[in-house]
Scaffold this active site. Structure first.
Site, PDB file in Angstrom:
ATOM      1  N   HIS A  63       5.519  -1.472   1.606  1.00  0.00           N
ATOM      2  CA  HIS A  63       6.239  -2.088   0.476  1.00  0.00           C
ATOM      3  C   HIS A  63       7.115  -1.056  -0.238  1.00  0.00           C
ATOM      4  CE1 HIS A  63       5.043  -6.250   0.121  1.00  0.00           C
ATOM      5  NE2 HIS A  63       3.753  -5.969   0.168  1.00  0.00           N
ATOM      6  N   GLY A  86      -4.495  -5.512  -2.540  1.00  0.00           N
ATOM      7  CA  GLY A  86      -3.558  -4.421  -2.748  1.00  0.00           C
ATOM      8  C   GLY A  86      -2.288  -4.934  -3.386  1.00  0.00           C
ATOM      9  N   CYS A 105       0.429 -11.527   2.545  1.00  0.00           N
ATOM     10  CA  CYS A 105       1.041 -10.727   1.487  1.00  0.00           C
ATOM     11  C   CYS A 105       1.240 -11.601   0.254  1.00  0.00           C
ATOM     12  CB  CYS A 105       2.390 -10.196   1.968  1.00  0.00           C
ATOM     13  SG  CYS A 105       3.261  -9.229   0.730  1.00  0.00           S
ATOM     14  N   LEU A 106       0.935 -11.051  -0.922  1.00  0.00           N
ATOM     15  CA  LEU A 106       1.089 -11.814  -2.166  1.00  0.00           C
ATOM     16  C   LEU A 106       2.544 -12.208  -2.402  1.00  0.00           C
ATOM     17  CD1 LEU A 106      -1.307  -9.816  -4.515  1.00  0.00           C
ATOM     18  CD2 LEU A 106      -1.699 -12.071  -3.520  1.00  0.00           C
ATOM     19  N   GLN A 129       6.488  -5.106  -5.897  1.00  0.00           N
ATOM     20  CA  GLN A 129       6.081  -6.513  -5.933  1.00  0.00           C
ATOM     21  C   GLN A 129       6.011  -7.065  -7.358  1.00  0.00           C
ATOM     22  OE1 GLN A 129       2.502  -5.788  -3.215  1.00  0.00           O
ATOM     23  NE2 GLN A 129       3.077  -7.886  -2.706  1.00  0.00           N
ATOM     24  N   HIS A 157      -0.036  -1.240   4.611  1.00  0.00           N
ATOM     25  CA  HIS A 157       0.749  -2.405   4.147  1.00  0.00           C
ATOM     26  C   HIS A 157       1.437  -2.088   2.814  1.00  0.00           C
ATOM     27  CE1 HIS A 157       1.144  -6.957   3.521  1.00  0.00           C
ATOM     28  NE2 HIS A 157       1.409  -6.474   2.325  1.00  0.00           N
ATOM     29  N   GLU A 158       0.688  -1.469   1.891  1.00  0.00           N
ATOM     30  CA  GLU A 158       1.259  -1.189   0.559  1.00  0.00           C
ATOM     31  C   GLU A 158       2.323  -0.096   0.625  1.00  0.00           C
ATOM     32  OE1 GLU A 158       0.661  -3.450  -1.420  1.00  0.00           O
ATOM     33  OE2 GLU A 158      -1.137  -4.212  -0.432  1.00  0.00           O
TER      34      GLU A 158
HETATM   35 NI    NI Z   1       2.151  -7.280   0.552  1.00  0.00          NI
END
Ligand code: NI
Length: 173
Positions: free
Chosen positions: A139, A46, A93-94, A51, A135-136
């Site tokens: 963000h 995701g 998380c990225l 991000q 989660h997204e």
């Molecule tokens: Ni994340």
């Protein structure tokens, strides 16, 4: 399509509340396509627009590595209209490489959003996809998964990240 740079903690854009998309045009569709390419290249399941440095309410998800039957979704202005139950699982998380933690999320959610053509989409899920979407959407509200950990675990992780950031700073000449 292009692979975009993924912003990492503590980049301030990750703490901002993203703005709703008001007009779905080619620039939004290009952003979605670039986010998809960036997510797959990372690789991740995701990615939210903040991000990649864009403070708009846009996410892409593909939970298929852990969720049989899941497919790629590009969601604009996603909203959770109903949630129930709770479940705990390890998340990463990225934007926070090499850090993970156990996060409690709703087990089942109903989602409403627009697709890339501005068509309303709605669905209910209680699989891994539900966690990814929560989660997204976090963000989009400036919330990171580490914000949902216990205070003790948060302090530990934030100290670790601060130390790492310091190490990565270039030498001052
Ligand atoms: Ni994340």
């Amino acid at each position: 399509m292009a692979i975009l740079e993924i912003k990492e903690y503590p980049d301030p854009i990750l703490k901002q509340k993203a703005k709703p998309v008001e007009q779905i045009d080619d620039s939004i569709r290009r952003l979605l396509d670039d986010m998809v390419e960036t997510m797959y290249a990372a690789p991740g399941v995701g990615l939210a627009a903040p991000q990649v440095g864009v403070s708009l309410r846009v996410i892409v998800v593909d939970a298929s590595p852990k969720d049989e039957g899941a497919k790629l979704m590009k969601l604009i202005n996603p909203v959770i209209t109903h949630s129930e139950g709770s479940t705990s699982d390890e998340e990463g998380c990225l934007s926070i490489p090499e850090i993970s933690g156990e996060v409690v999320r709703a087990k089942k959610i109903s989602v409403e959003a627009l697709d890339e053509n501005g068509k309303p989409v709605s669905f209910t899920t209680d699989t891994f996809l539900a966690r990814v979407i929560q989660h997204e959407i976090d963000h989009l509200n400036g919330i990171l998964f580490i914000d949902r950990l216990s205070r003790l675990k948060q302090d530990l992780i934030k100290r670790k990240l601060k130390k790492r950031a310091k190490k990565e700073e270039p030498e001052k000449l």
